[in-house]
Design an enzyme around this catalytic site. Structure first.
Site, PDB file in Angstrom:
ATOM      1  N   ASP A   1      64.929  39.683  28.328  1.00 30.88           N
ATOM      2  CA  ASP A   1      63.930  40.153  29.277  1.00 30.88           C
ATOM      3  C   ASP A   1      62.752  39.180  29.303  1.00 30.88           C
ATOM      4  O   ASP A   1      62.250  38.767  28.252  1.00 30.88           O
ATOM      5  CB  ASP A   1      63.445  41.541  28.876  1.00 30.88           C
ATOM      6  CG  ASP A   1      64.520  42.604  29.030  1.00 30.88           C
ATOM      7  OD1 ASP A   1      65.672  42.236  29.309  1.00 30.88           O
ATOM      8  OD2 ASP A   1      64.195  43.794  28.855  1.00 30.88           O
TER       9      ASP A   1
ATOM     10  N   ASP B   1      66.823  49.557  24.391  1.00 31.50           N
ATOM     11  CA  ASP B   1      67.988  49.401  25.262  1.00 31.50           C
ATOM     12  C   ASP B   1      68.778  48.134  24.949  1.00 31.50           C
ATOM     13  O   ASP B   1      69.804  47.875  25.576  1.00 31.50           O
ATOM     14  CB  ASP B   1      67.577  49.422  26.739  1.00 31.50           C
ATOM     15  CG  ASP B   1      66.568  48.352  27.118  1.00 31.50           C
ATOM     16  OD1 ASP B   1      65.697  48.044  26.298  1.00 31.50           O
ATOM     17  OD2 ASP B   1      66.645  47.833  28.246  1.00 31.50           O
ATOM     18  N   HIS B   2      68.334  47.379  23.945  1.00 30.50           N
ATOM     19  CA  HIS B   2      69.042  46.175  23.516  1.00 30.50           C
ATOM     20  C   HIS B   2      69.539  46.259  22.073  1.00 30.50           C
ATOM     21  O   HIS B   2      70.327  45.409  21.659  1.00 30.50           O
ATOM     22  CB  HIS B   2      68.151  44.944  23.682  1.00 30.50           C
ATOM     23  CG  HIS B   2      67.817  44.631  25.098  1.00 30.50           C
ATOM     24  ND1 HIS B   2      68.384  43.580  25.794  1.00 30.50           N
ATOM     25  CD2 HIS B   2      66.989  45.248  25.981  1.00 30.50           C
ATOM     26  CE1 HIS B   2      67.909  43.562  27.037  1.00 30.50           C
ATOM     27  NE2 HIS B   2      67.068  44.566  27.161  1.00 30.50           N
TER      28      HIS B   2
ATOM     29  N   HIS C   1      65.803  40.722  22.035  1.00 31.59           N
ATOM     30  CA  HIS C   1      64.520  41.316  21.644  1.00 31.59           C
ATOM     31  C   HIS C   1      64.778  42.734  21.166  1.00 31.59           C
ATOM     32  O   HIS C   1      65.897  43.242  21.241  1.00 31.59           O
ATOM     33  CB  HIS C   1      63.507  41.265  22.789  1.00 31.59           C
ATOM     34  CG  HIS C   1      63.870  42.090  23.985  1.00 31.59           C
ATOM     35  ND1 HIS C   1      64.917  41.770  24.827  1.00 31.59           N
ATOM     36  CD2 HIS C   1      63.313  43.219  24.494  1.00 31.59           C
ATOM     37  CE1 HIS C   1      64.986  42.667  25.794  1.00 31.59           C
ATOM     38  NE2 HIS C   1      64.032  43.558  25.605  1.00 31.59           N
TER      39      HIS C   1
ATOM     40  N   HIS D   1      57.770  38.067  27.520  1.00 31.21           N
ATOM     41  CA  HIS D   1      57.999  39.491  27.728  1.00 31.21           C
ATOM     42  C   HIS D   1      56.821  40.233  27.103  1.00 31.21           C
ATOM     43  O   HIS D   1      55.841  39.615  26.678  1.00 31.21           O
ATOM     44  CB  HIS D   1      59.342  39.872  27.089  1.00 31.21           C
ATOM     45  CG  HIS D   1      59.843  41.235  27.455  1.00 31.21           C
ATOM     46  ND1 HIS D   1      59.720  41.774  28.709  1.00 31.21           N
ATOM     47  CD2 HIS D   1      60.486  42.180  26.704  1.00 31.21           C
ATOM     48  CE1 HIS D   1      60.269  42.972  28.740  1.00 31.21           C
ATOM     49  NE2 HIS D   1      60.728  43.244  27.532  1.00 31.21           N
TER      50      HIS D   1
ATOM     51  N   HIS E   1      63.596  45.858  21.989  1.00 30.00           N
ATOM     52  CA  HIS E   1      63.516  47.101  22.743  1.00 30.00           C
ATOM     53  C   HIS E   1      64.810  47.899  22.547  1.00 30.00           C
ATOM     54  O   HIS E   1      65.891  47.329  22.398  1.00 30.00           O
ATOM     55  CB  HIS E   1      63.288  46.819  24.230  1.00 30.00           C
ATOM     56  CG  HIS E   1      61.842  46.666  24.582  1.00 30.00           C
ATOM     57  ND1 HIS E   1      61.399  45.863  25.601  1.00 30.00           N
ATOM     58  CD2 HIS E   1      60.719  47.240  24.041  1.00 30.00           C
ATOM     59  CE1 HIS E   1      60.077  45.932  25.681  1.00 30.00           C
ATOM     60  NE2 HIS E   1      59.644  46.750  24.740  1.00 30.00           N
TER      61      HIS E   1
ATOM     62  N   HIS F   1      70.734  43.344  34.012  1.00 30.88           N
ATOM     63  CA  HIS F   1      69.546  44.133  33.656  1.00 30.88           C
ATOM     64  C   HIS F   1      68.900  44.701  34.920  1.00 30.88           C
ATOM     65  O   HIS F   1      67.709  44.550  35.175  1.00 30.88           O
ATOM     66  CB  HIS F   1      68.555  43.262  32.872  1.00 30.88           C
ATOM     67  CG  HIS F   1      67.581  44.074  32.041  1.00 30.88           C
ATOM     68  ND1 HIS F   1      66.350  44.450  32.501  1.00 30.88           N
ATOM     69  CD2 HIS F   1      67.687  44.552  30.781  1.00 30.88           C
ATOM     70  CE1 HIS F   1      65.710  45.135  31.564  1.00 30.88           C
ATOM     71  NE2 HIS F   1      66.499  45.216  30.502  1.00 30.88           N
TER      72      HIS F   1
END
Length: 305
Positions: free
Chosen positions: A211, A67-68, A63, A140, A65, A269
């Site tokens: 997530d 942090d990915h 996805h 999510h 976000h 995670h």
């Protein structure tokens, strides 16, 4: 098949855990390497592993976000700077192509290799000579996916004792027989390889989830997988936080593994609030699913054939 955990934290980098990234190295497939998610500083983490940028030919983004994905443009640039000319295929949710194009254009990063971005839909993705991959939409706060990597079934074991009893000379004949083919020996005998090979071995199954809140669809998707890699951002006492921010708790991930009858659960995670509490964190999950492991940065988990 090796799983290299490059980042196992959530949200923002911490000293103990960088943000999300994990690579698979397929040792029996000429060292093929795939990357799953690419948080900030993933390429720095790679420097501490045997994974090499030039050998990564597919990247899967669960996805969008930060942090990915915030490590992706830099990693793509470094792959080019290191001399890679081989194509790169990147899979991810809608909007990924726009993010990559804008990042490379604004930074004037020129890539020496061709790349393709395939924006995800749920279902079958592709297959190779050895593997197939499919995707599942998760629950999510934004579109997020899980990926299932399924090995194709392998030929059964060659019965060496039976071959020796037939006085078949050693050499290339053995490989031909293992493939179930027929050979003709110099003495005129015709030998059917299928008589010397055991039943096929089922291919291994690995599921990597992005997530997500718990979903019933993941039970079927992960059914009897050899490995389930699943987020566990919070412990059970923060279940309300998990619902609010679209995540799973230790107990929820473990319950999924138990109901799906997977063989091994790897948790990742992890929120930085649990620094120093890893033993209690893992113990909580094990109350429901014993064969659970807590991933940590630079951990390597090997799935033997």
């Amino acid at each position: 098949m090796e799983f290299h955990f490059l980042g196992t934290g959530s949200g923002v980098p911490a000293i103990e855990r960088n943000v999300s990234a994990m690579a698979i190295r397929f040792l029996q497939q000429k060292g093929t390497q795939w990357l799953f998610d690419c948080g900030e500083a993933t390429q720095h983490q790679l420097l501490h592993s045997p994974i090499t940028l030039t050998k990564i030919d597919r990247i899967f983004i669960t996805h969008l976000h930060g942090d990915h994905i915030f490590g992706l443009p830099g990693l793509m640039g470094s792959r080019s700077f290191q001399g890679a000319l081989s194509p790169l295929v990147i899979y991810g949710p809608r909007g990924l192509a726009e993010f990559i194009e804008a990042s490379l254009a604004v930074s004037k990063t020129h890539l020496r290799y061709p790349y393709e971005v395939i924006e995800l839909e749920e279902g079958f993705m592709f297959e190779t000579e050895h593997l197939s991959v499919e995707a599942l939409a998760l629950n999510h706060v934004m579109p997020s996916f899980a990926f299932k990597v399924t090995e194709k079934d392998k030929p059964g074991t060659l019965d060496i004792k039976k071959i020796e009893a037939y006085n078949i000379p050693k050499g290339p004949h053995y490989q031909t027989l293992k493939e179930g083919k027929t050979i003709t020996l110099e003495d005129g005998r015709t030998i059917n390889g299928q008589e010397f090979v055991g039943p096929p071995k089922n291919g291994r199954v690995v599921v990597i989830a992005g997530d997500t809140r718990p979903t019933k669809e993941m039970i079927k998707f992960s059914r009897e997988a050899d490995i389930l890699i699943h987020e566990a951002t919070f412990r059970a006492d923060k279940a309300d936080h998990a619902v609010q921010f679209g995540h799973s708790t230790t107990l929820e991930a473990a319950s999924l593994a138990k109901e799906a009858k997977v063989k091994t659960l790897l948790l990742t995670h992890i929120s930085s609030r649990y620094t120093g509490e890893e033993e209690a964190f893992l113990k909580e999950a094990k109350t429901i699913f014993e064969n659970t492991h807590l991933a940590h940065d630079l951990m390597v988990y090997t799935l033997s054939s």
